[in-house]
Design a protein around this motif. Structure first.
Motif, PDB file in Angstrom:
ATOM      1  N   THR A 233       0.741  -1.144  -0.033  1.00  0.00           N
ATOM      2  CA  THR A 233       0.240  -0.144  -0.010  1.00  0.00           C
ATOM      3  C   THR A 233       0.973   1.242   0.105  1.00  0.00           C
ATOM      4  O   THR A 233       0.545   2.309  -0.808  1.00  0.00           O
ATOM      5  CB  THR A 233      -0.929  -0.020   1.264  1.00  0.00           C
ATOM      6  N   MET A 234       1.979   1.298   0.800  1.00  0.00           N
ATOM      7  CA  MET A 234       2.674   2.331   0.930  1.00  0.00           C
ATOM      8  C   MET A 234       3.505   2.729  -0.568  1.00  0.00           C
ATOM      9  O   MET A 234       3.516   3.886  -1.071  1.00  0.00           O
ATOM     10  CB  MET A 234       3.928   2.382   2.030  1.00  0.00           C
ATOM     11  N   LEU A 235       3.953   1.597  -1.078  1.00  0.00           N
ATOM     12  CA  LEU A 235       4.683   1.726  -2.635  1.00  0.00           C
ATOM     13  C   LEU A 235       3.598   2.209  -3.622  1.00  0.00           C
ATOM     14  O   LEU A 235       4.161   2.905  -4.508  1.00  0.00           O
ATOM     15  CB  LEU A 235       5.303   0.399  -2.943  1.00  0.00           C
ATOM     16  N   ARG A 236       2.681   1.570  -3.687  1.00  0.00           N
ATOM     17  CA  ARG A 236       1.227   2.307  -4.461  1.00  0.00           C
ATOM     18  C   ARG A 236       1.111   3.756  -4.357  1.00  0.00           C
ATOM     19  O   ARG A 236       0.941   4.349  -5.108  1.00  0.00           O
ATOM     20  CB  ARG A 236       0.116   1.346  -4.345  1.00  0.00           C
ATOM     21  N   GLU A 270      14.352   4.630  -8.539  1.00  0.00           N
ATOM     22  CA  GLU A 270      15.066   5.763  -8.703  1.00  0.00           C
ATOM     23  C   GLU A 270      14.608   6.682  -7.445  1.00  0.00           C
ATOM     24  O   GLU A 270      14.856   7.659  -6.988  1.00  0.00           O
ATOM     25  CB  GLU A 270      15.342   6.504 -10.003  1.00  0.00           C
ATOM     26  N   THR A 271      13.307   5.942  -6.802  1.00  0.00           N
ATOM     27  CA  THR A 271      12.392   6.982  -5.979  1.00  0.00           C
ATOM     28  C   THR A 271      12.665   6.098  -4.402  1.00  0.00           C
ATOM     29  O   THR A 271      12.258   6.889  -3.525  1.00  0.00           O
ATOM     30  CB  THR A 271      11.004   6.981  -6.474  1.00  0.00           C
ATOM     31  N   VAL A 272      12.482   4.755  -4.646  1.00  0.00           N
ATOM     32  CA  VAL A 272      12.542   4.060  -2.800  1.00  0.00           C
ATOM     33  C   VAL A 272      13.768   3.162  -2.743  1.00  0.00           C
ATOM     34  O   VAL A 272      14.233   2.711  -4.090  1.00  0.00           O
ATOM     35  CB  VAL A 272      11.368   3.235  -3.077  1.00  0.00           C
ATOM     36  N   GLU A 273      14.167   3.502  -1.747  1.00  0.00           N
ATOM     37  CA  GLU A 273      15.306   2.492  -1.498  1.00  0.00           C
ATOM     38  C   GLU A 273      15.142   1.781  -0.096  1.00  0.00           C
ATOM     39  O   GLU A 273      14.658   2.280   1.000  1.00  0.00           O
ATOM     40  CB  GLU A 273      16.746   3.542  -1.115  1.00  0.00           C
TER      41      GLU A 273
END
Length: 387
Positions: A233-236, A270-273
């Motif tokens: 849910t967080m990633l979406r 490139e947005t989430v690590e």
């Protein structure tokens, strides 16, 4: 609300009642894993030690990333197995040897062990057990036979403790209903906020990540990579924001592979690590623009009270357990969204980014949950005479 000077005076008076008491306080939890319960009780143990109260820690096994947070001056007994049922007799023998005045345990397996071990040992110590998760939600995750065994064990053994605590009112009511306990049988003691000097030290520390030097705002999430944390849910939600901010996730767990695949599928590389477990998580929080929690169930999340204490706008799901709603819901209802709703989560994050930050409003909330205030509440229940 108690002023800090009043809290300190009351804490010293409470501590004095334990000075010279034979056996002191024994604290028991499974291991040094990087979860919220372990962090809370390690801080509590250290504070008791600073107050001059005899305290010792007991763990089933000594593995885990938080082991280094226990000072060498505090005794620690290792029972020798990761399986709770194998540590029951060693725990009973240790109780007979040490004969503590009070015992405090945390997490369901350790709680069941502590009740049974006290009965086997014959030691008349005051026993306080702490429920840290939403019990009925936890039961739903278990296989039918194990679910029946766990619920039956809790219903049988929990009432034999002298005091039962939970860290939110919702957890307390859920446990009372699921375990057949009478109303108001469970005391509520929330998790403590970090000490103010920890925030100051984190802000003065070296920048832990190059993203904080860029113009794009950075969100931070701190939670184990497990299904209950609902990272999909967080990633979406982050994908819906279309590059308006980056996200650094601190934590490890069984879902790392699945989360990595989802990051690729959503074109978020490139947005989430995924930064893994980090001892210096405060250095990340000190530089975050927003904190995000997307859990399905939680107690009183340590990471959330930590973010709030740093003055960081924090967006959370209204998850089972009630901790986020209890912490933020009254002052910031717009920051609490339904679980599993990535659209609502994305909108709440976007609203935070569109508004100026007012950190003092968040730090004022955290001030109600100082370590000394929560330690005083634990000492109050630990000093109660056994039934």
């Amino acid at each position: 609300m108690l002023q800090e000077s009043e809290t300190e005076d009351d804490l010293q008076k409470a501590a004095a009642r334990f000075h010279g008491v034979s056996g002191g306080i024994l604290v028991y939890f499974p291991n040094f894993a990087g979860g919220g319960a372990e962090r809370v009780f390690l801080r509590f143990i250290v504070r008791l030690h600073q107050l001059g109260i005899p305290v010792r820690l007991v763990v089933n096994s000594d593995g885990g990333p938080l082991k280094g947070q226990l000072p060498d001056t505090i005794p620690c007994d290792v029972l020798g197995s990761r399986k709770s049922f194998r540590t029951l007799l060693p725990l009973a023998r240790l109780l007979r040897r040490e004969r503590p005045a009070a015992m405090l345990s945390a997490l369901t397996g350790a709680n069941l062990n502590s009740v049974t071990a006290r009965m086997l040992s014959g030691v008349d110590c005051n026993l306080v057990i702490c429920q840290r998760n939403h019990f009925s939600a936890h039961l739903r995750q278990l296989a039918p036979l194990r679910r029946l065994f766990r619920k039956s064990a809790v219903k049988l053994l929990y009432p034999k403790a002298d005091v039962i605590t939970a860290n939110t009112a919702e957890l307390a009511r859920d446990l009372e209903e699921a375990a057949g306990l009478p109303p108001d049988a469970v005391r509520v003691i929330p998790n403590p906020a970090p000490d103010p000097d920890q925030a100051a030290a984190a802000r003065a520390a070296l920048n832990p990540h190059p993203w904080f030097d860029d113009e794009i705002p950075v969100a931070v999430a701190i939670a184990r990579l497990e299904p209950a944390k609902d990272y999909p849910t967080m990633l979406r939600a982050i994908a819906r924001l279309e590059g308006r901010l980056r996200l650094i996730i601190l934590g490890e767990g069984s879902q790392r592979g699945a989360i990595e695949r989802m990051i690729e599928e959503l074109n978020l590389s490139e947005t989430v690590e995924l930064a893994g477990f980090q001892d210096n998580r405060f250095d990340y929080l000190a530089r975050a623009r927003v904190f995000i929690l997307s859990s399905i169930r939680e107690g009183f999340p340590n990471a959330l009270i930590e973010a709030v204490s740093f003055g960081i706008p924090s967006v959370s799901t209204d998850c089972a357990g009630g901790g986020p709603a209890a912490l933020l819901g009254q002052e910031f209802p717009e920051l609490i969204v339904p679980p599993g709703d990535d659209e609502a989560l994305a909108q709440a994050i976007a609203n935070v980014l569109d508004q100026p930050n007012e950190p003092e409003k968040f730090t004022a909330i955290a001030a109600q949950y100082s370590l000394d205030k929560m330690t005083l509440r634990f000492l109050d229940v630990l000093m109660k005479a056994p039934n």
